[in-house]
Design an enzyme around this catalytic site. Structure first.
Site, PDB file in Angstrom:
ATOM      1  N   LYS A 186       0.830  -1.203   0.000  1.00 35.24           N
ATOM      2  CA  LYS A 186       0.000   0.000   0.000  1.00 35.24           C
ATOM      3  C   LYS A 186       0.877   1.273   0.000  1.00 35.24           C
ATOM      4  O   LYS A 186       2.087   1.200   0.207  1.00 35.24           O
ATOM      5  CB  LYS A 186      -0.936  -0.022   1.208  1.00 35.24           C
ATOM      6  CG  LYS A 186      -1.940  -1.191   1.173  1.00 35.24           C
ATOM      7  CD  LYS A 186      -2.755  -1.226  -0.116  1.00 35.24           C
ATOM      8  CE  LYS A 186      -4.051  -1.992  -0.006  1.00 35.24           C
ATOM      9  NZ  LYS A 186      -3.909  -3.458   0.020  1.00 35.24           N
TER      10      LYS A 186
HETATM   11  C1  PLP Z   1      -5.292  -4.252   0.616  1.00 42.69           C
HETATM   12  C2  PLP Z   1      -6.752  -4.062   0.664  1.00 42.69           C
HETATM   13  C3  PLP Z   1      -7.534  -4.512   1.722  1.00 42.69           C
HETATM   14  C4  PLP Z   1      -7.021  -5.397   2.813  1.00 42.69           C
HETATM   15  O1  PLP Z   1      -5.886  -5.014   3.425  1.00 42.69           O
HETATM   16  P1  PLP Z   1      -4.884  -6.086   4.109  1.00 42.69           P
HETATM   17  O2  PLP Z   1      -4.085  -5.198   4.987  1.00 42.69           O
HETATM   18  O3  PLP Z   1      -4.068  -6.690   3.016  1.00 42.69           O
HETATM   19  O4  PLP Z   1      -5.717  -7.056   4.850  1.00 42.69           O
HETATM   20  C5  PLP Z   1      -8.878  -4.218   1.717  1.00 42.69           C
HETATM   21  N1  PLP Z   1      -9.444  -3.530   0.728  1.00 42.69           N
HETATM   22  C6  PLP Z   1      -8.727  -3.092  -0.330  1.00 42.69           C
HETATM   23  C7  PLP Z   1      -9.404  -2.301  -1.396  1.00 42.69           C
HETATM   24  C8  PLP Z   1      -7.369  -3.369  -0.414  1.00 42.69           C
HETATM   25  O5  PLP Z   1      -6.684  -2.967  -1.483  1.00 42.69           O
END
Ligand code: PLP
Length: 397
Positions: A186
């Protein structure tokens, strides 16, 4: 987009603070921790940056969605409206509570279509959960009107769009609850981690307790604390929070780099008559983590995506065929394949999505290509990439 590209001295320094004290847990051990409260510090910094009263850190973005829903009292049989284009975490979090994911079409914003949302509302609907995919947002103003009219909660999944805004408000802060992920890919990362933001004190208190076995966090003797309601363990560790303390300080620098790189790509592709860009709702500012655009047809988009890869333009996605982000490949959901028995409400209320008509979503996602915007590119690399993309894409009209 990924914060891991720029992992450096400030991250190491923050982690070293935690290692020096040896207190890897966010709660307790007050005497040993040399006044290091990394999770608390990050919650304060996040709430401030996101113009929200409260933030609650948890172990992942998926945990954030689960805890956010739980904090608002969502449970068995409640319907939560979510888009056909998202990450599997959306329905995982809903199902974890025995609630029912209601899949709804997306439009040219690549996020929830407000008209389709309104058509999907029943007397069991409790939440509308837009997902701000690939750095840009849903039409939050239209969705908020619908939520207000039908007394529904608006829960923003801003995991892929941290730092973007709508009508001057940071994404995640417009609705009743907002969620972020700090996983390794992210815009900013903790390694693993996530957060909920809200202005609602009750939701904050509930999230705080629920994410730590129901602990009321009163006093400074964990063993003596009481448990007003059932909870779980969705805690973040101090080591992960420490990485986040460094990264949130860099968020605005990362966004500036993304915007610069995105603009070079977009300005280079703009003259192409066969390319149109994803719609950003009026009042919205992207976080520029992806550049998403439409080709004239599904066939052209698929072929253009292959050609980009062959020309060495990496990190572009054709979501229509993606295993994790589009409903078409979610056979484990559509065939209700779980390890154990599912809650009765889910068994009886979950639609057979293999028979659903999401042709409106298909019409947009089938024509979409999204290209990741990286932080680590040099100016030369961005320019070279832009001209290569232009050359390849100009052939697909
Ligand atoms: C990455 C992501 C998540 C979940 O996050 P994690 O930390 O990997 O559990 C949820 N929604 C979206 C749109 C994402 O891109």
């Amino acid at each position: 987009m990924p914060g891991f590209e720029l992992f450096g001295e400030s991250e190491k320094g923050q982690v070293q603070d935690v290692l020096d004290s040896g207190v890897l847990m966010r709660y307790g051990f007050d005497g040993m921790r040399n006044n290091h409260w990394k999770a608390l510090e990050l919650e304060e910094a996040l709430a401030k940056r996101m113009d929200s009263k409260y933030a609650q850190l948890v172990s992942s973005g998926t945990a954030a969605l689960t805890v956010a829903l739980a904090s608002a009292g969502i449970g068995a049989g409640d319907e939560v409206i979510m888009p056909t284009f998202t990450f599997v975490a959306s329905f995982e979090s809903i199902l974890a509570l025995g609630a029912i994911p209601i899949l709804v079409d997306v439009d040219d914003t690549l996020t929830l279509d407000p008209t389709a949302v309104e058509n999907a509302i029943t007397d069991k609907t409790k939440v509308v959960m837009p997902v701000h995919m690939c750095g840009s947002m849903a039409d939050l103003s239209a969705l908020k009107d619908i939520c207000d009219k039908h007394s529904l909660l608006l829960l923003e999944d801003a995991c892929q769009a941290i730092g973007g805004s709508f009508e001057g408000k940071p994404l995640g802060s417009y609705g009743d609850l907002g969620c972020f992920s700090f996983d390794y890919v992210k815009t900013i990362t903790c390694g693993e981690g996530g957060a909920i933001i809200t202005n609602n004190e009750q939701y904050k208190t509930n999230a705080d307790h629920y994410s730590d076995h129901g602990h009321d966090h009163v006093g400074n003797n964990r063993g003596a604390e009481t448990h007003p309601f059932l909870g779980y363990n969705f805690r973040i560790s101090e080591l992960h929070a420490a990485v986040g303390c460094a990264q949130i300080e860099r968020l605005d620098d990362f966004l500036a780099i993304q915007e610069k790189n995105y603009s070079v790509l977009r300005n280079t592709l703009s003259p192409l008559k066969n390319i149109t860009f994803r719609k950003v709702p009026t009042g919205g500012v992207e976080n520029y983590s992806f550049l998403s655009f439409f080709l004239p047809t599904q066939e052209l988009a698929k072929a253009a995506h292959t050609a980009l890869g062959e020309a060495g333009v990496d990190a572009c996605f054709y979501w229509f065929d993606n295993n994790w982000h589009y409903y078409k490949k979610w056979e484990h959901l559509t065939s209700k394949r779980s390890l154990g028995k599912m809650p009765q409400e889910v068994v009886s209320q979950l639609s057979d999505y293999s028979k659903s008509d999401f042709s409106k979503s298909d019409a947009w996602i089938g024509r979409t290509i999204s290209c990741l915007v990286k932080l680590s590119w040099t100016e030369e690399q961005v320019a070279e990439r832009a001209s290569k993309m232009k050359e390849v894409l100009s052939k697909f009209s």
